[in-house]
Design an enzyme around this catalytic site. Structure first.
Site, short mmCIF file in Angstrom:
data_model
loop_
_atom_site.label_atom_id
_atom_site.label_comp_id
_atom_site.label_asym_id
_atom_site.label_seq_id
_atom_site.Cartn_x
_atom_site.Cartn_y
_atom_site.Cartn_z
N ASP A 132 0.85 -1.19 0.00
CA ASP A 132 0.00 0.00 0.00
C ASP A 132 0.89 1.24 0.00
O ASP A 132 2.05 1.18 0.41
CB ASP A 132 -0.84 0.06 1.29
CG ASP A 132 -1.98 -0.94 1.29
OD1 ASP A 132 -2.12 -1.70 0.32
OD2 ASP A 132 -2.74 -0.95 2.28
N ARG A 182 -0.37 -0.72 -8.77
CA ARG A 182 -1.79 -0.43 -8.50
C ARG A 182 -1.92 1.09 -8.40
O ARG A 182 -1.44 1.71 -7.46
CB ARG A 182 -2.22 -1.07 -7.18
CG ARG A 182 -3.67 -0.75 -6.85
CD ARG A 182 -4.09 -1.48 -5.58
NE ARG A 182 -3.58 -0.85 -4.40
CZ ARG A 182 -3.25 -1.50 -3.27
NH1 ARG A 182 -3.34 -2.80 -3.19
NH2 ARG A 182 -2.81 -0.85 -2.22
C1 LIG Z 1 -8.06 -1.62 -4.39
C2 LIG Z 1 -7.78 -0.29 -3.78
C3 LIG Z 1 -6.61 -0.08 -3.07
C4 LIG Z 1 -6.34 1.16 -2.51
N1 LIG Z 1 -5.12 1.38 -1.89
C5 LIG Z 1 -4.79 2.62 -1.52
C6 LIG Z 1 -3.49 2.92 -1.02
O1 LIG Z 1 -2.64 2.03 -0.87
N2 LIG Z 1 -3.20 4.21 -0.70
C7 LIG Z 1 -4.12 5.23 -0.85
O2 LIG Z 1 -3.79 6.38 -0.59
N3 LIG Z 1 -5.36 4.96 -1.28
C8 LIG Z 1 -5.72 3.70 -1.60
N4 LIG Z 1 -6.98 3.45 -2.08
C9 LIG Z 1 -8.04 4.51 -1.97
C10 LIG Z 1 -8.03 5.45 -3.15
O3 LIG Z 1 -6.90 6.29 -3.07
C11 LIG Z 1 -9.29 6.33 -3.17
O4 LIG Z 1 -9.33 7.10 -2.01
C12 LIG Z 1 -10.60 5.55 -3.28
O5 LIG Z 1 -10.47 4.46 -4.14
C13 LIG Z 1 -11.75 6.46 -3.78
O6 LIG Z 1 -11.45 6.95 -5.04
P1 LIG Z 1 -12.04 6.37 -6.44
O7 LIG Z 1 -10.87 6.09 -7.30
O8 LIG Z 1 -12.91 5.23 -6.19
O9 LIG Z 1 -12.76 7.60 -7.11
P2 LIG Z 1 -13.87 8.61 -6.59
O10 LIG Z 1 -13.93 9.67 -7.64
O11 LIG Z 1 -13.60 9.01 -5.18
O12 LIG Z 1 -15.16 7.73 -6.61
C14 LIG Z 1 -15.78 7.25 -7.79
C15 LIG Z 1 -17.13 6.67 -7.40
O13 LIG Z 1 -16.92 5.49 -6.60
C16 LIG Z 1 -17.82 5.45 -5.50
N5 LIG Z 1 -17.06 5.54 -4.24
C17 LIG Z 1 -15.74 5.87 -4.09
N6 LIG Z 1 -15.38 5.81 -2.79
C18 LIG Z 1 -16.48 5.44 -2.11
C19 LIG Z 1 -16.74 5.19 -0.74
N7 LIG Z 1 -15.79 5.31 0.20
N8 LIG Z 1 -18.00 4.83 -0.38
C20 LIG Z 1 -18.97 4.68 -1.30
N9 LIG Z 1 -18.78 4.90 -2.63
C21 LIG Z 1 -17.56 5.27 -3.03
C22 LIG Z 1 -18.77 6.62 -5.67
O14 LIG Z 1 -19.87 6.17 -6.42
C23 LIG Z 1 -17.95 7.59 -6.49
O15 LIG Z 1 -18.76 8.46 -7.25
C24 LIG Z 1 -7.29 2.22 -2.63
C25 LIG Z 1 -8.47 2.00 -3.35
C26 LIG Z 1 -8.72 0.78 -3.92
C27 LIG Z 1 -9.99 0.60 -4.69
#
Ligand SMILES: Cc1cc2nc3c(=O)[nH]c(=O)nc-3n(C[C@H](O)[C@H](O)[C@H](O)COP(=O)(O)OP(=O)(O)OC[C@H]3O[C@@H](n4cnc5c(N)ncnc54)[C@H](O)[C@@H]3O)c2cc1C
Length: 307
Positions: A132, A182
Site C-alpha cells: 500500500d 496499482r
Molecule cells: C483496491 C484499492 C486499493 C487502494 N489502496 C490505496 C493505497 O494504498 N493508498 C491510498 O492512498 N489509497 C488507496 N486506495 C483509496 C483510493 O486512493 C481512493 O481514495 C478511493 O479508491 C476512492 O477513489 P475512487 O478512485 O474510487 O474515485 P472517486 O472519484 O472518489 O469515486 C468514484 C465513485 O466510486 C464510488 N465511491 C468511491 N469511494 C467510495 C466510498 N468510500 N464509499 C462509497 N462509494 C464510493 C462513488 O460512487 C464515487 O462516485 C485504494 C483503493 C482501492 C480501490
C-alpha cells in the site's frame, strides 16, 4: 479538498476517537458495510464467495503505524499464516500490506526482511504481495523498499497515488523494473503544495499514469486500476484497446462493499477484477478514510444508531 473531507481525515488520526468508535455497537454495525468481519476466517469466507463468482481477492489485515518490534513481528506472522490459509483453500487471492503495519517506523531493515519473507511465501504459494502507499512522508521509504525487494523477486506490486504531483517522475524511474503498479487516486490529507486537490486534475493524472503503464505492458509493466470510477475505468479500457493491449493485460481492483454491481458487471464482460477485502479490529482510521471519500457514507453510521 472539502472541509468535511479535511475534518474526517484529521479525525482518522485520533486515538481517542478510535477507542470511542470501537466500543460502540452502532459503529461496529456501520463498518460491516465495508468489511465482512474482524476475523481472518470472515475474509477467507468472502474471498471464497468472490472466487466462486469469478472475482479475485486481495486480503488486508487492518492496522498501521505500529510502535514496537513485537507488534511488527506479530503482523508478519499473521500474514505468513494468511498466505498458507489462502493456498490451503485454493483461493485466487493476494495480500496487501502497509509498511508501517510491518514496523517501518520501528526498524526499516526488519520491515524489509518481513516484506521479503512474505514475498518468498507468496512465491511458494502462487500469490502476490501488494505494498500500500500511505501518507506522502512514507513515499521515499516505500519506493526504496520496493526497489530492493524487486531486485530479487517478481511477486511484489506497489501502489502509486495519482494525486501526488511527484508520481509521474516516480513512475518513470520504476518502469525499467517492469513493475506491477496499482494506481489509486490517493486517500490521505496532503498539502496542496505536493498534491492535486481538484477531482478533474487527479482524474487526468490517473489516466495519464495508466496510459504510461499500458505503453510499457509489452515490456512487462502490469497496471492495476484501484478505483471505483467507472468513467475512468472505461477511458483506460479505450486507451488499452487503442494500443492493442488485451483486457487480460491489466486488472481492476475495488474495495469490498463499494460498487459491488459494477465489480460483477466488469468481471462478466471479461475484465479481470479483484476485490480488496479488509478485516481486523483496527478499522477506525481506514473507515474514516472511506467516509471522507464519500461523506454521504456518514448516513450509514447515523442509521446504525438505531439497532
Ligand atoms: C483496491 C484499492 C486499493 C487502494 N489502496 C490505496 C493505497 O494504498 N493508498 C491510498 O492512498 N489509497 C488507496 N486506495 C483509496 C483510493 O486512493 C481512493 O481514495 C478511493 O479508491 C476512492 O477513489 P475512487 O478512485 O474510487 O474515485 P472517486 O472519484 O472518489 O469515486 C468514484 C465513485 O466510486 C464510488 N465511491 C468511491 N469511494 C467510495 C466510498 N468510500 N464509499 C462509497 N462509494 C464510493 C462513488 O460512487 C464515487 O462516485 C485504494 C483503493 C482501492 C480501490
Amino acid at each position: 479538498m472539502t472541509i468535511a473531507r479535511s475534518v474526517l481525515l484529521r479525525a482518522s488520526r485520533s486515538a481517542w476517537l478510535a477507542e470511542q468508535f470501537r466500543q460502540r455497537a452502532f459503529a461496529r454495525r456501520a463498518v460491516r458495510r465495508f468489511l465482512p468481519g474482524e476475523e481472518m476466517s470472515a475474509a477467507l469466507g468472502a474471498a471464497a464467495e468472490f472466487g466462486a463468482a469469478g472475482l479475485g481477492s486481495v486480503l488486508t489485515c487492518l492496522g498501521e503505524q505500529v510502535r514496537t518490534p513485537a507488534e511488527a513481528a506479530g503482523v508478519r506472522e499473521h500474514y505468513l499464516n494468511l498466505l498458507v490459509a489462502v493456498a490451503a483453500r485454493g483461493l485466487p487471492a493476494q495480500i496487501s500490506v502497509k509498511l508501517t503495519h510491518l514496523g517501518l517506523d520501528v526498524d526499516r531493515e526488519a520491515c524489509l526482511e518481513s516484506v521479503r519473507a512474505l514475498v518468498v511465501r507468496a512465491e511458494e504459494t502462487g500469490s502476490r504481495v501488494w505494498l500500500d502507499m500511505e501518507e506522502a512522508s512514507y513515499v521515499d521509504d516505500t519506493l526504496a523498499l520496493y526497489r530492493r525487494i524487486r531486485e530479487d523477486h517478481e511477486r511484489v506490486g506497489l501502489c502509486l497515488q495519482a494525486y501526488l504531483t511527484r508520481t509521474p517522475a516516480d513512475l518513470e524511474s520504476l518502469l525499467p523494473l517492469a513493475p506491477a503498479i496499482r494506481l489509486v487516486k490517493g486517500a490521505y490529507r496532503e498539502a496542496p503544495a505536493i498534491a492535486y486537490t481538484r477531482k478533474s486534475d487527479i482524474d487526468r493524472a490517473f489516466l495519464q499514469l495508466a496510459e504510461r503503464l499500458l505503453d510499457h505492458s509489452a515490456a512487462g509493466a502490469f497496471p492495476v486500476l484501484g478505483t471505483h470510477d467507472h468513467r475512468l475505468i472505461r477511458s483506460v479500457g479505450e486507451s488499452a484497446q487503442a494500443r492493442g493491449v488485451t483486457a487480460g493485460a491489466y486488472e481492476v481492483h475495488m474495495l469490498y462493499g463499494i460498487r459491488s454491481a459494477l465489480q460483477r458487471e466488469l468481471a462478466g464482460s471479461g475484465t479481470r477484477v479483484a476485490v480488496l477485502i479488509s478485516y481486523g479490529e483496527n478499522w477506525f482510521p481506514w473507515y474514516m478514510r472511506r467516509i471522507a471519500e464519500r461523506p454521504a457514507n456518514m448516513w450509514f453510521v447515523v442509521r446504525n444508531l438505531v439497532p
